[in-house]
Design a protein around this motif. Sequence first.
Motif, PDB file in Angstrom:
ATOM      1  N   GLU A   1     -73.148  89.004 -78.920  1.00 43.33           N
ATOM      2  CA  GLU A   1     -72.524  87.913 -78.160  1.00 43.33           C
ATOM      3  C   GLU A   1     -72.288  86.688 -79.048  1.00 43.33           C
ATOM      4  O   GLU A   1     -72.599  85.551 -78.681  1.00 43.33           O
ATOM      5  N   LEU A   2     -71.736  86.905 -80.229  1.00 44.34           N
ATOM      6  CA  LEU A   2     -71.564  85.824 -81.202  1.00 44.34           C
ATOM      7  C   LEU A   2     -70.598  84.753 -80.715  1.00 44.34           C
ATOM      8  O   LEU A   2     -70.678  83.595 -81.131  1.00 44.34           O
ATOM      9  N   GLY A   3     -69.689  85.121 -79.834  1.00 43.94           N
ATOM     10  CA  GLY A   3     -68.709  84.158 -79.343  1.00 43.94           C
ATOM     11  C   GLY A   3     -69.311  83.016 -78.555  1.00 43.94           C
ATOM     12  O   GLY A   3     -68.624  82.034 -78.261  1.00 43.94           O
ATOM     13  N   ASN A   4     -70.604  83.119 -78.205  1.00 40.31           N
ATOM     14  CA  ASN A   4     -71.250  82.064 -77.428  1.00 40.31           C
ATOM     15  C   ASN A   4     -71.789  80.928 -78.281  1.00 40.31           C
ATOM     16  O   ASN A   4     -72.301  79.950 -77.750  1.00 40.31           O
ATOM     17  N   LEU A   5     -71.716  81.049 -79.603  1.00 41.05           N
ATOM     18  CA  LEU A   5     -72.272  80.012 -80.476  1.00 41.05           C
ATOM     19  C   LEU A   5     -71.492  78.705 -80.363  1.00 41.05           C
ATOM     20  O   LEU A   5     -70.260  78.690 -80.435  1.00 41.05           O
ATOM     21  N   ALA A   6     -72.235  77.602 -80.229  1.00 43.26           N
ATOM     22  CA  ALA A   6     -71.610  76.283 -80.265  1.00 43.26           C
ATOM     23  C   ALA A   6     -71.145  75.988 -81.687  1.00 43.26           C
ATOM     24  O   ALA A   6     -71.644  76.570 -82.650  1.00 43.26           O
ATOM     25  N   MET A   7     -70.203  75.077 -81.837  1.00 44.49           N
ATOM     26  CA  MET A   7     -69.639  74.786 -83.149  1.00 44.49           C
ATOM     27  C   MET A   7     -70.712  74.323 -84.140  1.00 44.49           C
ATOM     28  O   MET A   7     -70.685  74.708 -85.313  1.00 44.49           O
ATOM     29  N   ALA A   8     -71.654  73.499 -83.696  1.00 45.88           N
ATOM     30  CA  ALA A   8     -72.708  73.006 -84.590  1.00 45.88           C
ATOM     31  C   ALA A   8     -73.568  74.156 -85.094  1.00 45.88           C
ATOM     32  O   ALA A   8     -73.985  74.172 -86.264  1.00 45.88           O
ATOM     33  N   GLN A   9     -73.826  75.130 -84.247  1.00 51.17           N
ATOM     34  CA  GLN A   9     -74.610  76.293 -84.649  1.00 51.17           C
ATOM     35  C   GLN A   9     -73.812  77.181 -85.599  1.00 51.17           C
ATOM     36  O   GLN A   9     -74.368  77.785 -86.523  1.00 51.17           O
ATOM     37  N   GLN A  10     -72.497  77.246 -85.386  1.00 51.50           N
ATOM     38  CA  GLN A  10     -71.647  78.044 -86.268  1.00 51.50           C
ATOM     39  C   GLN A  10     -71.701  77.516 -87.702  1.00 51.50           C
ATOM     40  O   GLN A  10     -71.720  78.290 -88.661  1.00 51.50           O
ATOM     41  N   VAL A  11     -71.760  76.190 -87.855  1.00 53.12           N
ATOM     42  CA  VAL A  11     -71.836  75.584 -89.186  1.00 53.12           C
ATOM     43  C   VAL A  11     -73.119  76.014 -89.888  1.00 53.12           C
ATOM     44  O   VAL A  11     -73.109  76.375 -91.076  1.00 53.12           O
ATOM     45  N   LYS A  12     -74.234  75.999 -89.172  1.00 52.43           N
ATOM     46  CA  LYS A  12     -75.525  76.355 -89.769  1.00 52.43           C
ATOM     47  C   LYS A  12     -75.584  77.839 -90.124  1.00 52.43           C
ATOM     48  O   LYS A  12     -76.125  78.216 -91.158  1.00 52.43           O
ATOM     49  N   LEU A  13     -75.012  78.674 -89.259  1.00 57.50           N
ATOM     50  CA  LEU A  13     -74.975  80.106 -89.547  1.00 57.50           C
ATOM     51  C   LEU A  13     -74.105  80.372 -90.772  1.00 57.50           C
ATOM     52  O   LEU A  13     -74.481  81.162 -91.654  1.00 57.50           O
ATOM     53  N   LEU A  14     -72.972  79.717 -90.853  1.00 58.49           N
ATOM     54  CA  LEU A  14     -72.076  79.900 -91.993  1.00 58.49           C
ATOM     55  C   LEU A  14     -72.762  79.504 -93.292  1.00 58.49           C
ATOM     56  O   LEU A  14     -72.655  80.210 -94.306  1.00 58.49           O
ATOM     57  N   ALA A  15     -73.497  78.392 -93.283  1.00 56.09           N
ATOM     58  CA  ALA A  15     -74.197  77.932 -94.486  1.00 56.09           C
ATOM     59  C   ALA A  15     -75.230  78.960 -94.936  1.00 56.09           C
ATOM     60  O   ALA A  15     -75.358  79.256 -96.130  1.00 56.09           O
ATOM     61  N   ALA A  16     -75.958  79.530 -93.985  1.00 53.89           N
ATOM     62  CA  ALA A  16     -76.977  80.541 -94.323  1.00 53.89           C
ATOM     63  C   ALA A  16     -76.324  81.776 -94.929  1.00 53.89           C
ATOM     64  O   ALA A  16     -76.848  82.362 -95.884  1.00 53.89           O
ATOM     65  N   LEU A  17     -75.177  82.184 -94.390  1.00 58.26           N
ATOM     66  CA  LEU A  17     -74.491  83.370 -94.903  1.00 58.26           C
ATOM     67  C   LEU A  17     -73.896  83.125 -96.287  1.00 58.26           C
ATOM     68  O   LEU A  17     -73.948  83.996 -97.156  1.00 58.26           O
ATOM     69  N   GLN A  18     -73.347  81.934 -96.493  1.00 51.62           N
ATOM     70  CA  GLN A  18     -72.741  81.617 -97.787  1.00 51.62           C
ATOM     71  C   GLN A  18     -73.794  81.502 -98.887  1.00 51.62           C
ATOM     72  O   GLN A  18     -73.611  82.003 -99.996  1.00 51.62           O
TER      73      GLN A  18
END
Length: 475
Positions: free
Chosen positions: A264-281
């Motif tokens: 259910e990744l589409g439920n992530l708020a934009m602020a959470q998406q930024v943190k997830l992206l940083a961890a993946l990068q």
Amino acid sequence: MKQAGSILIVDDNSDILIAARLLLKQHYQSVKTTDNPFDIEGLITQQKSTDFPIDVILLDMNFSQDAISGKEGFYWLKKIIEQDPSIVVLLMTAYSDIQLAVDAIKAGASDFIAKPWQNEQLLGAVAAAFSHAKDKQQVGQLTRQTQGLSQALNQSVSGQHFSFLGQSAAMKDVFQTIEKAAQTDANILITGESGTGKELAAHAIHQASQRRDNAFIGLDMGAVSHSLFESELFGHKKGAFTDAKADRMGKFELAHGGSLFLDELGNLAMAQQVKLLAALQNRQVIPVGASKPINVDIRLICATNDNLQNAVNEGRFRQDLLYRINTVEIRLPPLRERQEDIPLLCEYYLTHFGQKYKRHLNILPEDMQKLCQYSWPGNVRELAHAIERAVILTEGETLDTRSVITSNSDSTDALFDVAASSGSSHAYDTFDLEVLEQRTVRAALTHHQGNVSHAAKALGLTRGAMYRRLEKYGL
């Protein structure tokens, strides 16, 4: 080249501190000194928030209050172990004594150094202490990981995993894509309507990969509150917030070496998406309350029933995050697009639930044909719940498929004419609120093509409330 690691030297003799520091700083990245043992606790805490938490402490056994017994050394040794048992302590004294050395080891010291020392002797003892510290840290990490994995397994919602089945052309394409993608570490995005088997597909990918012997960790992002997002994914340190009573590994660390499944990744708020992206990068996470990043090695598998490209166009999802997570995209077809798989699935669940409830049942060919003609808006999940219910309610040896349809159909999409079989022309006329609610939930799901988020919004329900109703009615 200096070895990574941090040493603290504690002695009330300034000459000893200078000599030890000059020798050891040639070999180790961080060497701290203090002539006051009351500074130890603060220095340990302070260094934890840097890139060089203390690994080894060289501790004098005798300070001003007591010249030769070593009681002060034993006192501070105990304090250090209580504060951080991963730190390795080397005790030092000018009054060497065999019994004192034995007692020091029993109390938890790694070794006993007599002053004055030979440089080679001290360097050898410190090198051994660092090796010991590394082993203790790895054991501690493995212990926390084991505890975290156990907790993750205990929190499993389903409590069981079904086989990922299909023989249709559409599913053969899915299996071929999984086989190819699984051999790489490419990030995978699984899309499809609710109930199509996205979690089963994620398990299949993990089992076909070279990471199969390591952990598979799953997390439903729709069930994670905004306040606990970082703690769930990245972990936290003791005392980081009110309920943080102990260190806890996040899902990234638990999945280290294995696969991380975010549903259910589409439920992530934009602020959470930024943190997830940083961890993946960065391939690093920073637990809540910590400052030192932790390297992680995971294979990311995501799933959604949302159209993420539409979400990007609407400003609800980051384009760069979408690029990062869908190196390979796998679409799971709804059951209505692979009706030739329905007999296989029915037989599988009939056998599975027959064993579970100690029943031996079969399905008549004409009933199987009717099951194949049904649209199954809840997809495989609905079919599984329907067969389980029928196994429970059937009294003879032939599966009573009317119990499937009575529980799952509404007046506009019925498989069987229950009215005719009951002799009533008003079998579907009802004012039962529970029946009406079930039909309304089903209609909303059908209208929104299985998208739980959109159906919940249309009904004025939270996602949690929507999921409770799906579970209640087996949708």
